[in-house]
Design a protein around this motif. Structure first.
Motif, PDB file in Angstrom:
ATOM      1  N   LEU A  42     -14.228  -7.346   8.040  1.00  0.00           N
ATOM      2  CA  LEU A  42     -12.768  -7.198   8.098  1.00  0.00           C
ATOM      3  C   LEU A  42     -12.460  -5.737   8.455  1.00  0.00           C
ATOM      4  CD1 LEU A  42     -11.895  -9.122   4.798  1.00  0.00           C
ATOM      5  CD2 LEU A  42     -11.670  -9.982   7.134  1.00  0.00           C
ATOM      6  N   TRP A  43     -11.919  -5.516   9.645  1.00  0.00           N
ATOM      7  CA  TRP A  43     -11.788  -4.139  10.150  1.00  0.00           C
ATOM      8  C   TRP A  43     -10.834  -3.284   9.334  1.00  0.00           C
ATOM      9  CZ3 TRP A  43      -7.280  -1.874  11.848  1.00  0.00           C
ATOM     10  CH2 TRP A  43      -6.192  -2.723  12.035  1.00  0.00           C
ATOM     11  N   PHE A  44      -9.840  -3.909   8.643  1.00  0.00           N
ATOM     12  CA  PHE A  44      -8.826  -3.110   7.938  1.00  0.00           C
ATOM     13  C   PHE A  44      -9.210  -2.813   6.484  1.00  0.00           C
ATOM     14  CE2 PHE A  44      -7.407  -7.580   8.279  1.00  0.00           C
ATOM     15  CZ  PHE A  44      -7.570  -7.950   6.957  1.00  0.00           C
ATOM     16  N   THR A  45     -10.410  -3.223   6.067  1.00  0.00           N
ATOM     17  CA  THR A  45     -10.879  -2.879   4.712  1.00  0.00           C
ATOM     18  C   THR A  45     -12.175  -2.094   4.837  1.00  0.00           C
ATOM     19  OG1 THR A  45     -12.222  -4.857   4.437  1.00  0.00           O
ATOM     20  CG2 THR A  45      -9.917  -5.036   3.778  1.00  0.00           C
ATOM     21  N   ALA A  46     -12.645  -1.563   3.731  1.00  0.00           N
ATOM     22  CA  ALA A  46     -13.897  -0.792   3.765  1.00  0.00           C
ATOM     23  C   ALA A  46     -14.865  -1.378   2.733  1.00  0.00           C
ATOM     24  CB  ALA A  46     -13.614   0.680   3.477  1.00  0.00           C
ATOM     25  N   HIS A 140      -3.892  -0.668   3.694  1.00  0.00           N
ATOM     26  CA  HIS A 140      -3.611  -0.493   5.116  1.00  0.00           C
ATOM     27  C   HIS A 140      -2.246  -1.115   5.435  1.00  0.00           C
ATOM     28  CE1 HIS A 140      -4.109  -0.449   9.419  1.00  0.00           C
ATOM     29  NE2 HIS A 140      -5.370  -0.046   9.343  1.00  0.00           N
ATOM     30  N   ARG A 141      -1.456  -0.425   6.233  1.00  0.00           N
ATOM     31  CA  ARG A 141      -0.125  -0.931   6.599  1.00  0.00           C
ATOM     32  C   ARG A 141      -0.211  -2.327   7.228  1.00  0.00           C
ATOM     33  NH1 ARG A 141       2.911  -0.787  11.224  1.00  0.00           N
ATOM     34  NH2 ARG A 141       1.390   0.527  12.302  1.00  0.00           N
ATOM     35  N   LEU A 142      -1.288  -2.606   7.953  1.00  0.00           N
ATOM     36  CA  LEU A 142      -1.417  -3.887   8.649  1.00  0.00           C
ATOM     37  C   LEU A 142      -2.115  -4.966   7.809  1.00  0.00           C
ATOM     38  CD1 LEU A 142      -2.295  -2.591  12.230  1.00  0.00           C
ATOM     39  CD2 LEU A 142      -0.076  -3.302  11.341  1.00  0.00           C
ATOM     40  N   ASN A 143      -2.522  -4.626   6.603  1.00  0.00           N
ATOM     41  CA  ASN A 143      -3.170  -5.616   5.735  1.00  0.00           C
ATOM     42  C   ASN A 143      -2.078  -6.373   4.959  1.00  0.00           C
ATOM     43  OD1 ASN A 143      -4.734  -7.124   3.985  1.00  0.00           O
ATOM     44  ND2 ASN A 143      -6.096  -5.440   3.430  1.00  0.00           N
ATOM     45  N   GLU A 144      -1.455  -7.310   5.665  1.00  0.00           N
ATOM     46  CA  GLU A 144      -0.296  -8.026   5.108  1.00  0.00           C
ATOM     47  C   GLU A 144      -0.638  -8.767   3.815  1.00  0.00           C
ATOM     48  OE1 GLU A 144       2.738  -7.831   6.053  1.00  0.00           O
ATOM     49  OE2 GLU A 144       2.565  -6.863   8.011  1.00  0.00           O
ATOM     50  N   ILE A 160       4.940   5.347   3.030  1.00  0.00           N
ATOM     51  CA  ILE A 160       3.801   5.148   3.929  1.00  0.00           C
ATOM     52  C   ILE A 160       3.273   6.512   4.359  1.00  0.00           C
ATOM     53  CG2 ILE A 160       3.044   4.195   6.150  1.00  0.00           C
ATOM     54  CD1 ILE A 160       5.177   2.019   5.827  1.00  0.00           C
ATOM     55  N   LEU A 161       1.966   6.726   4.161  1.00  0.00           N
ATOM     56  CA  LEU A 161       1.295   7.948   4.618  1.00  0.00           C
ATOM     57  C   LEU A 161       0.747   7.649   6.010  1.00  0.00           C
ATOM     58  CD1 LEU A 161      -0.691   8.691   1.329  1.00  0.00           C
ATOM     59  CD2 LEU A 161       1.475   9.717   2.022  1.00  0.00           C
ATOM     60  N   ARG A 162       1.365   8.239   7.039  1.00  0.00           N
ATOM     61  CA  ARG A 162       0.971   7.906   8.410  1.00  0.00           C
ATOM     62  C   ARG A 162      -0.245   8.714   8.849  1.00  0.00           C
ATOM     63  NH1 ARG A 162       4.338   5.336  11.547  1.00  0.00           N
ATOM     64  NH2 ARG A 162       4.588   6.868  13.199  1.00  0.00           N
ATOM     65  N   ASN A 163      -1.102   8.063   9.678  1.00  0.00           N
ATOM     66  CA  ASN A 163      -2.379   8.680  10.099  1.00  0.00           C
ATOM     67  C   ASN A 163      -3.119   9.272   8.895  1.00  0.00           C
ATOM     68  OD1 ASN A 163      -1.926   8.002  12.711  1.00  0.00           O
ATOM     69  ND2 ASN A 163      -1.889  10.079  13.520  1.00  0.00           N
ATOM     70  N   HIS A 164      -3.251   8.476   7.851  1.00  0.00           N
ATOM     71  CA  HIS A 164      -3.777   8.958   6.579  1.00  0.00           C
ATOM     72  C   HIS A 164      -5.298   8.964   6.538  1.00  0.00           C
ATOM     73  CE1 HIS A 164      -4.530   8.225   2.074  1.00  0.00           C
ATOM     74  NE2 HIS A 164      -4.140   9.471   2.188  1.00  0.00           N
ATOM     75  N   ARG A 165      -5.937   8.004   7.211  1.00  0.00           N
ATOM     76  CA  ARG A 165      -7.386   7.850   7.134  1.00  0.00           C
ATOM     77  C   ARG A 165      -7.949   7.475   8.502  1.00  0.00           C
ATOM     78  NH1 ARG A 165      -7.737   9.618   2.764  1.00  0.00           N
ATOM     79  NH2 ARG A 165      -8.106   8.717   0.725  1.00  0.00           N
ATOM     80  N   ARG A 173      -5.570   4.858  10.131  1.00  0.00           N
ATOM     81  CA  ARG A 173      -4.904   3.988   9.154  1.00  0.00           C
ATOM     82  C   ARG A 173      -3.628   4.628   8.631  1.00  0.00           C
ATOM     83  NH1 ARG A 173      -7.041   1.685   3.206  1.00  0.00           N
ATOM     84  NH2 ARG A 173      -5.594   2.967   2.029  1.00  0.00           N
ATOM     85  N   ASP A 174      -2.529   3.881   8.708  1.00  0.00           N
ATOM     86  CA  ASP A 174      -1.325   4.223   7.952  1.00  0.00           C
ATOM     87  C   ASP A 174      -1.493   3.575   6.583  1.00  0.00           C
ATOM     88  OD1 ASP A 174      -0.333   5.376  10.243  1.00  0.00           O
ATOM     89  OD2 ASP A 174       1.125   3.803  10.684  1.00  0.00           O
ATOM     90  N   THR A 175      -1.373   4.351   5.516  1.00  0.00           N
ATOM     91  CA  THR A 175      -1.594   3.850   4.164  1.00  0.00           C
ATOM     92  C   THR A 175      -0.264   3.622   3.456  1.00  0.00           C
ATOM     93  OG1 THR A 175      -3.710   5.011   3.975  1.00  0.00           O
ATOM     94  CG2 THR A 175      -2.623   4.402   1.914  1.00  0.00           C
ATOM     95  N   VAL A 176      -0.060   2.397   2.958  1.00  0.00           N
ATOM     96  CA  VAL A 176       1.144   2.095   2.178  1.00  0.00           C
ATOM     97  C   VAL A 176       0.820   2.350   0.709  1.00  0.00           C
ATOM     98  CG1 VAL A 176       2.990   0.422   1.773  1.00  0.00           C
ATOM     99  CG2 VAL A 176       1.575   0.224   3.806  1.00  0.00           C
ATOM    100  N   VAL A 177       1.679   3.139   0.056  1.00  0.00           N
ATOM    101  CA  VAL A 177       1.480   3.495  -1.354  1.00  0.00           C
ATOM    102  C   VAL A 177       2.481   2.737  -2.224  1.00  0.00           C
ATOM    103  CG1 VAL A 177       1.375   5.403  -3.025  1.00  0.00           C
ATOM    104  CG2 VAL A 177       0.777   5.818  -0.625  1.00  0.00           C
ATOM    105  N   TYR A 178       1.967   2.084  -3.266  1.00  0.00           N
ATOM    106  CA  TYR A 178       2.795   1.382  -4.258  1.00  0.00           C
ATOM    107  C   TYR A 178       2.481   1.970  -5.624  1.00  0.00           C
ATOM    108  CZ  TYR A 178       3.105  -2.363  -0.715  1.00  0.00           C
ATOM    109  OH  TYR A 178       3.310  -3.085   0.426  1.00  0.00           O
ATOM    110  N   SER A 179       3.387   1.794  -6.577  1.00  0.00           N
ATOM    111  CA  SER A 179       3.077   2.239  -7.937  1.00  0.00           C
ATOM    112  C   SER A 179       3.794   1.395  -8.980  1.00  0.00           C
ATOM    113  CB  SER A 179       3.429   3.722  -8.129  1.00  0.00           C
ATOM    114  OG  SER A 179       4.827   3.894  -8.067  1.00  0.00           O
ATOM    115  N   ILE A 180       3.234   1.454 -10.185  1.00  0.00           N
ATOM    116  CA  ILE A 180       3.884   0.908 -11.382  1.00  0.00           C
ATOM    117  C   ILE A 180       4.020   2.085 -12.335  1.00  0.00           C
ATOM    118  CG2 ILE A 180       3.652  -0.673 -13.353  1.00  0.00           C
ATOM    119  CD1 ILE A 180       1.893  -2.455 -11.495  1.00  0.00           C
ATOM    120  N   LEU A 181       5.201   2.311 -12.884  1.00  0.00           N
ATOM    121  CA  LEU A 181       5.435   3.406 -13.829  1.00  0.00           C
ATOM    122  C   LEU A 181       5.224   2.912 -15.258  1.00  0.00           C
ATOM    123  CD1 LEU A 181       8.723   4.915 -12.328  1.00  0.00           C
ATOM    124  CD2 LEU A 181       6.351   5.403 -11.698  1.00  0.00           C
ATOM    125  N   SER A 182       4.923   3.843 -16.153  1.00  0.00           N
ATOM    126  CA  SER A 182       4.693   3.466 -17.554  1.00  0.00           C
ATOM    127  C   SER A 182       5.908   2.735 -18.137  1.00  0.00           C
ATOM    128  CB  SER A 182       4.356   4.694 -18.397  1.00  0.00           C
ATOM    129  OG  SER A 182       5.334   5.703 -18.231  1.00  0.00           O
TER     130      SER A 182
END
Length: 198
Positions: A42-46, A140-144, A160-165, A173-182
């Protein structure tokens, strides 16, 4: 029970899944897990290939020694079969903030209760024992599929962190960042428990 931060190796046990600290002797079973679905293609994962698994384990354990990450193997509770791996990573030493990532499962474990319970166990430990202020997820932004799965957990997109990796195949790779707060954790916990009961 409160634990010291940054996190130390620990086993986390649920009803369907168990998380245990990654060890070199898990090599052969992890290779078997990646072969179910040829996940490294799978090209969009490592995901490590059978050939790179040994180096992948060594790197993960080196990061653990530096307290940058804490890698786990995922076992199915019923038969103790290793189904994949996940970890705490990008552990920030001062602000009790970390990421849950490098997660992959063999094909037979995908879209089962395993992932939901692993996330519940990791989040519960992070917020209730390690007193994290936030837990991140990145993909990855494209890993729907991954993006939908993270949203279903109750995480909120931060940006989204563009050209992140640079990916193994040389693409950017554009990296989409998500979070959960305490502060959001009690609601997310109820949501995940409800999903598991269903």
């Amino acid at each position: 029970m409160k634990h010291s931060y940054p996190p130390e190796p620990i086993s986390l046990i649920g009803d369907h899944a168990e998380l245990h600290p990654l060890k070199p002797e898990h090599h052969d079973e992890l290779v078997k897990a990646t072969q179910d679905g040829e996940l490294w293609k799978l090209w969009f994962t490592a995901v490590p290939s059978p050939e790179t698994m040994k180096t992948w384990i060594q790197t993960a354990l080196a990061e653990q020694k530096e307290k940058q990450s804490l890698p786990f193997v995922v076992k199915r509770k019923s038969d103790q079969k290793i189904l994949g791996s996940t970890r705490y990573m990008n552990i920030e030493k001062i602000s009790n903030r970390l990421e849950i990532g490098s997660t992959w499962y063999c094909r037979e474990a995908q879209k089962t209760a395993i992932n939901t319970e692993c996330k519940l166990l990791l989040l519960e430990h992070a917020f209730e024992n390690l007193e994290c202020i936030a837990v991140e997820f990145r993909t990855h932004r494209l890993n729907e599929e991954s993006r939908r799965a993270i949203s279903r957990l109750g995480a909120v997109q931060d940006g989204i962190l563009r050209n992140h990796r640079i990916m193994p195949n040389g693409t950017l790779r554009d990296t989409v960042v998500y979070s959960i707060l305490s502060s959001e954790w009690p609601t997310v916990k109820s949501h995940l428990r409800f999903k598991l009961r269903r």
